[in-house]
Scaffold this motif. Structure first.
Motif, PDB file in Angstrom:
ATOM      1  N   ARG A 379       0.823  -1.203   0.000  1.00 33.91           N
ATOM      2  CA  ARG A 379       0.000   0.000   0.000  1.00 33.91           C
ATOM      3  C   ARG A 379       0.863   1.261   0.000  1.00 33.91           C
ATOM      4  O   ARG A 379       0.457   2.302  -0.570  1.00 33.91           O
ATOM      5  CB  ARG A 379      -0.901  -0.017   1.234  1.00 33.91           C
ATOM      6  CG  ARG A 379      -1.828   1.139   1.464  1.00 33.91           C
ATOM      7  CD  ARG A 379      -2.922   1.245   0.440  1.00 33.91           C
ATOM      8  NE  ARG A 379      -2.509   2.000  -0.742  1.00 33.91           N
ATOM      9  CZ  ARG A 379      -3.223   2.162  -1.835  1.00 33.91           C
ATOM     10  NH1 ARG A 379      -4.406   1.599  -1.924  1.00 33.91           N
ATOM     11  NH2 ARG A 379      -2.762   2.864  -2.845  1.00 33.91           N
ATOM     12  N   VAL A 380       2.076   1.183   0.601  1.00 30.86           N
ATOM     13  CA  VAL A 380       2.934   2.376   0.650  1.00 30.86           C
ATOM     14  C   VAL A 380       4.132   2.274  -0.295  1.00 30.86           C
ATOM     15  O   VAL A 380       4.760   3.283  -0.611  1.00 30.86           O
ATOM     16  CB  VAL A 380       3.436   2.646   2.090  1.00 30.86           C
ATOM     17  CG1 VAL A 380       2.277   2.995   3.000  1.00 30.86           C
ATOM     18  CG2 VAL A 380       4.230   1.472   2.643  1.00 30.86           C
ATOM     19  N   LYS A 435      -3.724   6.506  -0.474  1.00 34.31           N
ATOM     20  CA  LYS A 435      -2.454   6.158   0.169  1.00 34.31           C
ATOM     21  C   LYS A 435      -2.230   6.987   1.432  1.00 34.31           C
ATOM     22  O   LYS A 435      -1.843   6.466   2.483  1.00 34.31           O
ATOM     23  CB  LYS A 435      -1.323   6.374  -0.834  1.00 34.31           C
ATOM     24  CG  LYS A 435       0.043   5.914  -0.387  1.00 34.31           C
ATOM     25  CD  LYS A 435       1.004   6.080  -1.560  1.00 34.31           C
ATOM     26  CE  LYS A 435       2.397   5.644  -1.248  1.00 34.31           C
ATOM     27  NZ  LYS A 435       3.296   5.796  -2.424  1.00 34.31           N
TER      28      LYS A 435
END
Length: 472
Positions: A379-380, A435
């Motif tokens: 996700r990051v 995000k």
């Protein structure tokens, strides 16, 4: 494969069902080779329940009425019925409905209302309470639309193609190659039939009820396939969820066709053995269940396997009620509310089930957070969205499922998870992006005490320090 094909009307089908083998010549159903097709219609125990509702009834009536108005002299084609002709010990045949029970049941209800004299002498047998309740509801709906029914339904002008096989396996193989009417069976429905057919007939009803009690299986099967396919030793590709036919074929191959023929119910797991100085040996089993990647046998073994993991999923993922693991329960509840993480959630569930099946609740609270740091890193570390195909790529680069499967102890597993290096891509961590919102929620949940300006350089180190007790 021995297959008989015939065309018949609903009127003929019902008449044959009523009078068994004592066929009147006018109602005899004859196959293309000139041989009569005989037998009482029957719905096997392993079939899914009758589930058509008023929406399907209304649609069928509207289609038949539209056809009648345009082509009053031509029959309305209802598609194919696939039947297995079973010879019983008393010399009578039984025609087991492999595909078409929703249509046949619905038309049977219509026939009874249109011709009340059929009464107690006609009717398929339904033991499943779901089927029984739905039949009651549909009979009420049809009774309320009886005038419409009488106006458009003529049983002698409704036509089926019958496909009759002498082998049950042939019937299912034929079913899988045809595009017949009605609602198509999904992968879980097909493997249900496969395994219940492998159970001794004495226990089929018991295991059919057990299967129905499992509820929706799509989620747990998806998690188990990830656990079985995404490994380095025997790596296999999983089709996208959008490729529905390929998904179904994959489920059927892995959890039905490729299961063993043995009737034994076998489970595998780790055993911890301690040998004393005098040679005595004590043994301890971490978990009394099945291994995600273990080989399976058709029948009871596979049913128990799916039941076991469905129960684990319900207890530890879907609806956790674990007062003795309050911190874990709170974390899982928070985790499932994260936005933009659906594909990651699927991988996380697979990892969680694999861990619990090996080690039970040992260090589960800590491992849940360590798994989160690894799995949700995508996700990051991605610039923008997390796409479905990026998950399989991630597992190839970071074999987190193998780390769990190949660990002998929870401590060993934790060390492998802690070695993972978390990185943050600086793109899209400003404003109100998905995000950025994710990072905000992680920041609050783990108490990282970071401001927005620190996300790019300090987020990875702060989360790693919080979860592993050390910085990058």
């Amino acid at each position: 494969m021995s297959v008989q094909v015939a065309t018949c009307t609903v009127d003929q089908l019902i008449s044959q069902h009523l009078i068994e083998n004592g066929l009147k010549e006018s109602n005899t159903i004859v196959c293309s080779e000139g041989q009569p097709i005989t037998g009482m219609l029957s719905i096997p125990e392993y079939q899914r329940p009758y589930c058509w509702q008023s929406l399907q009834l209304k649609s069928l009536l509207e289609d038949i009425e539209s056809h009648r108005l345009l082509n009053s002299e031509q029959p309305y084609y209802l598609g194919s019925l696939i039947l297995h002709q079973e010879k019983l010990s008393n010399g009578i045949s039984r025609l087991n409905i492999i595909d078409g029970q929703q249509r046949v049941t619905t038309l049977s209800l219509m026939a009874v209302l249109l011709n009340p004299s059929l009464g107690a002498s006609y009717g398929l047998s339904f033991d499943n309470p779901v089927s029984q309740q739905q039949i009651k509801r549909n009979l009420k709906w049809l009774q309320e639309h009886l005038d419409e029914l009488k106006g458009c339904i003529a049983l002698e002008k409704l036509q089926f193609t019958l496909v009759v096989t002498q082998s049950e396996d042939d019937a299912y193989r034929f079913f899988e190659t045809q595009n017949t009417g009605g609602v198509r069976l999904g992968g879980p429905d097909i493997i249900k039939a496969h395994h219940l057919r492998a159970v001794d007939k004495t226990f089929q009803t018991t295991f059919a009820q057990k299967w129905e009690g499992l509820g929706e299986l799509d989620g747990i099967i998806s998690a188990l396939l990830k656990g079985r396919f995404w490994q380095q030793m025997n790596a296999r590709e999983l089709p996208s969820y959008q490729q529905t036919k390929l998904v179904k074929d994959t489920i059927v191959k892995e959890l039905a066709q490729d299961t063993g023929a043995s009737k034994e119910d076998i489970s595998y797991g780790r055993i911890r053995r301690v040998q004393g100085l005098s040679g005595e040996i004590s043994q301890q089993i971490s978990q009394q269940g099945y291994d995600v990647r273990q080989p399976l046998n058709a029948g009871i073994n596979s049913i128990h396997y799916l039941s076991y993991f469905q129960e684990l999923s319900h207890r530890y993922w879907e609806n956790p009620d674990l007062p003795h693991l309050a911190s874990y329960q709170a974390f899982i509840t928070w985790l499932k509310n994260l936005d933009g993480c659906g594909y990651l959630e699927g991988l996380y569930q697979a990892c969680l089930l694999l861990y619990i099946s090996q080690f039970g609740e040992d260090q589960l609270d800590d491992v849940a957070k360590k798994l989160f740091r690894v799995v949700y890193s995508r996700r990051v570390s991605n610039q923008k969205a997390v796409r479905e195909n990026s998950i399989s790529s991630f597992v190839k680069e970071t074999p987190v499922l193998d780390w769990i499967a190949l660990s002998y102890t929870p401590d060993q597993c934790c060390k492998l998870l802690d070695r993972f290096e978390l990185r943050v891509d600086p793109s899209n961590i400003k404003g109100n992006s998905v995000k950025k919102r994710f990072m905000d929620k992680v920041n609050n949940e783990f108490g990282l005490s970071l401001n927005d300006e620190q996300y790019e350089k300090e987020f990875a180190a702060a989360l790693t320090r919080k979860v592993t007790g050390s910085s990058l």
